[in-house]
Design a protein around this motif. Structure first.
Motif, PDB file in Angstrom:
ATOM      1  N   LEU A  47       0.827  -1.205   0.000  1.00 29.89           N
ATOM      2  CA  LEU A  47       0.000   0.000   0.000  1.00 29.89           C
ATOM      3  C   LEU A  47       0.864   1.257   0.000  1.00 29.89           C
ATOM      4  O   LEU A  47       0.588   2.212  -0.732  1.00 29.89           O
ATOM      5  CB  LEU A  47      -0.924  -0.007   1.222  1.00 29.89           C
ATOM      6  CG  LEU A  47      -1.848   1.191   1.405  1.00 29.89           C
ATOM      7  CD1 LEU A  47      -2.794   1.337   0.222  1.00 29.89           C
ATOM      8  CD2 LEU A  47      -2.626   1.041   2.708  1.00 29.89           C
ATOM      9  N   ALA A  48       1.919   1.258   0.780  1.00 19.25           N
ATOM     10  CA  ALA A  48       2.778   2.445   0.912  1.00 19.25           C
ATOM     11  C   ALA A  48       3.482   2.807  -0.387  1.00 19.25           C
ATOM     12  O   ALA A  48       3.815   3.977  -0.599  1.00 19.25           O
ATOM     13  CB  ALA A  48       3.801   2.228   2.027  1.00 19.25           C
ATOM     14  N   THR A  49       3.702   1.838  -1.269  1.00 19.53           N
ATOM     15  CA  THR A  49       4.353   2.154  -2.545  1.00 19.53           C
ATOM     16  C   THR A  49       3.461   3.006  -3.430  1.00 19.53           C
ATOM     17  O   THR A  49       3.955   3.757  -4.260  1.00 19.53           O
ATOM     18  CB  THR A  49       4.762   0.882  -3.310  1.00 19.53           C
ATOM     19  OG1 THR A  49       3.594   0.126  -3.620  1.00 19.53           O
ATOM     20  CG2 THR A  49       5.745   0.049  -2.515  1.00 19.53           C
ATOM     21  N   ARG A  50       2.149   2.896  -3.247  1.00 19.97           N
ATOM     22  CA  ARG A  50       1.205   3.673  -4.057  1.00 19.97           C
ATOM     23  C   ARG A  50       0.569   4.822  -3.291  1.00 19.97           C
ATOM     24  O   ARG A  50       0.152   5.800  -3.879  1.00 19.97           O
ATOM     25  CB  ARG A  50       0.098   2.765  -4.579  1.00 19.97           C
ATOM     26  CG  ARG A  50       0.604   1.757  -5.547  1.00 19.97           C
ATOM     27  CD  ARG A  50      -0.520   1.043  -6.178  1.00 19.97           C
ATOM     28  NE  ARG A  50       0.015   0.166  -7.199  1.00 19.97           N
ATOM     29  CZ  ARG A  50      -0.713  -0.445  -8.072  1.00 19.97           C
ATOM     30  NH1 ARG A  50      -2.005  -0.302  -8.050  1.00 19.97           N
ATOM     31  NH2 ARG A  50      -0.161  -1.227  -8.965  1.00 19.97           N
ATOM     32  N   SER A  51       0.452   4.630  -1.987  1.00 17.45           N
ATOM     33  CA  SER A  51      -0.231   5.621  -1.160  1.00 17.45           C
ATOM     34  C   SER A  51       0.425   5.631   0.219  1.00 17.45           C
ATOM     35  O   SER A  51      -0.021   4.931   1.122  1.00 17.45           O
ATOM     36  CB  SER A  51      -1.714   5.236  -1.054  1.00 17.45           C
ATOM     37  OG  SER A  51      -2.385   6.083  -0.172  1.00 17.45           O
ATOM     38  N   PRO A  52       1.497   6.408   0.392  1.00 15.80           N
ATOM     39  CA  PRO A  52       2.211   6.398   1.674  1.00 15.80           C
ATOM     40  C   PRO A  52       1.343   6.954   2.808  1.00 15.80           C
ATOM     41  O   PRO A  52       0.454   7.770   2.572  1.00 15.80           O
ATOM     42  CB  PRO A  52       3.426   7.285   1.434  1.00 15.80           C
ATOM     43  CG  PRO A  52       3.174   7.997   0.171  1.00 15.80           C
ATOM     44  CD  PRO A  52       2.103   7.296  -0.583  1.00 15.80           C
ATOM     45  N   PRO A  53       1.595   6.512   4.037  1.00 12.82           N
ATOM     46  CA  PRO A  53       0.802   7.015   5.168  1.00 12.82           C
ATOM     47  C   PRO A  53       1.068   8.496   5.411  1.00 12.82           C
ATOM     48  O   PRO A  53       2.161   8.991   5.153  1.00 12.82           O
ATOM     49  CB  PRO A  53       1.287   6.172   6.346  1.00 12.82           C
ATOM     50  CG  PRO A  53       2.647   5.700   5.964  1.00 12.82           C
ATOM     51  CD  PRO A  53       2.639   5.575   4.468  1.00 12.82           C
ATOM     52  N   ALA A  54       0.064   9.186   5.932  1.00 17.94           N
ATOM     53  CA  ALA A  54       0.208  10.608   6.231  1.00 17.94           C
ATOM     54  C   ALA A  54       1.158  10.831   7.402  1.00 17.94           C
ATOM     55  O   ALA A  54       1.789  11.879   7.503  1.00 17.94           O
ATOM     56  CB  ALA A  54      -1.161  11.221   6.533  1.00 17.94           C
TER      57      ALA A  54
END
Length: 144
Positions: free
Chosen positions: A44-51
């Protein structure tokens, strides 16, 4: 093979934001659930990193606590589903017990548990329990 857009117009890449895992319900399943969650978060972090970095750790802690509770209180196999939502991650833990989780008093000097359900409810933006004929599903929503 190219993937077509879904009926609701969601791009096909969105399918990569959801994973389902199954576990035997044995002690080592707690570690396996945490590793599965880490694998999902890594993808998930490769496409949408955590805030915020702590969101990653909070999700892993919630998955670990839920899995530990399943192994301790609900005999048999269990499932874990993780899904990206518009503002976070939706974790669903499915087990074989119809008993709802209840907070227990936490007394640090006894060395006995009691903090897990409190942690889950504190770290999550929303928690709900759905009991059905074959067990229950615990839905936990966390920021990402």
């Amino acid at each position: 093979m190219p993937r077509k857009p879904r009926q609701d117009g969601t791009p096909p890449a969105q399918d990569d934001y959801e994973r389902t895992f199954s576990f035997a319900g044995e002690l080592h399943s707690v570690t396996e659930a945490r590793l599965a969650a880490e694998e999902f978060l890594g993808a998930l972090a490769t496409r949408s990193p955590p805030a915020a970095h702590e969101y990653w750790d909070d999700i892993l802690l919630v998955v670990t606590e839920l899995a530990a509770n399943v192994v301790q209180y609900a005999p048999g196999p269990f499932g874990l589903r993780m899904r990206r939502t518009f503002d976070g991650v939706h974790v669903t833990m499915c087990d074989t017990s119809t008993a709802r989780p209840e907070p227990r008093p936490f007394v640090p000097r006894t060395g006995v548990g009691g903090i897990g359900w409190h942690l889950v409810r504190t770290l999550c933006t929303q928690v709900s329990v759905v009991v059905h004929e074959d067990g229950k599903d615990i839905h936990a929503f966390l920021p990402w």
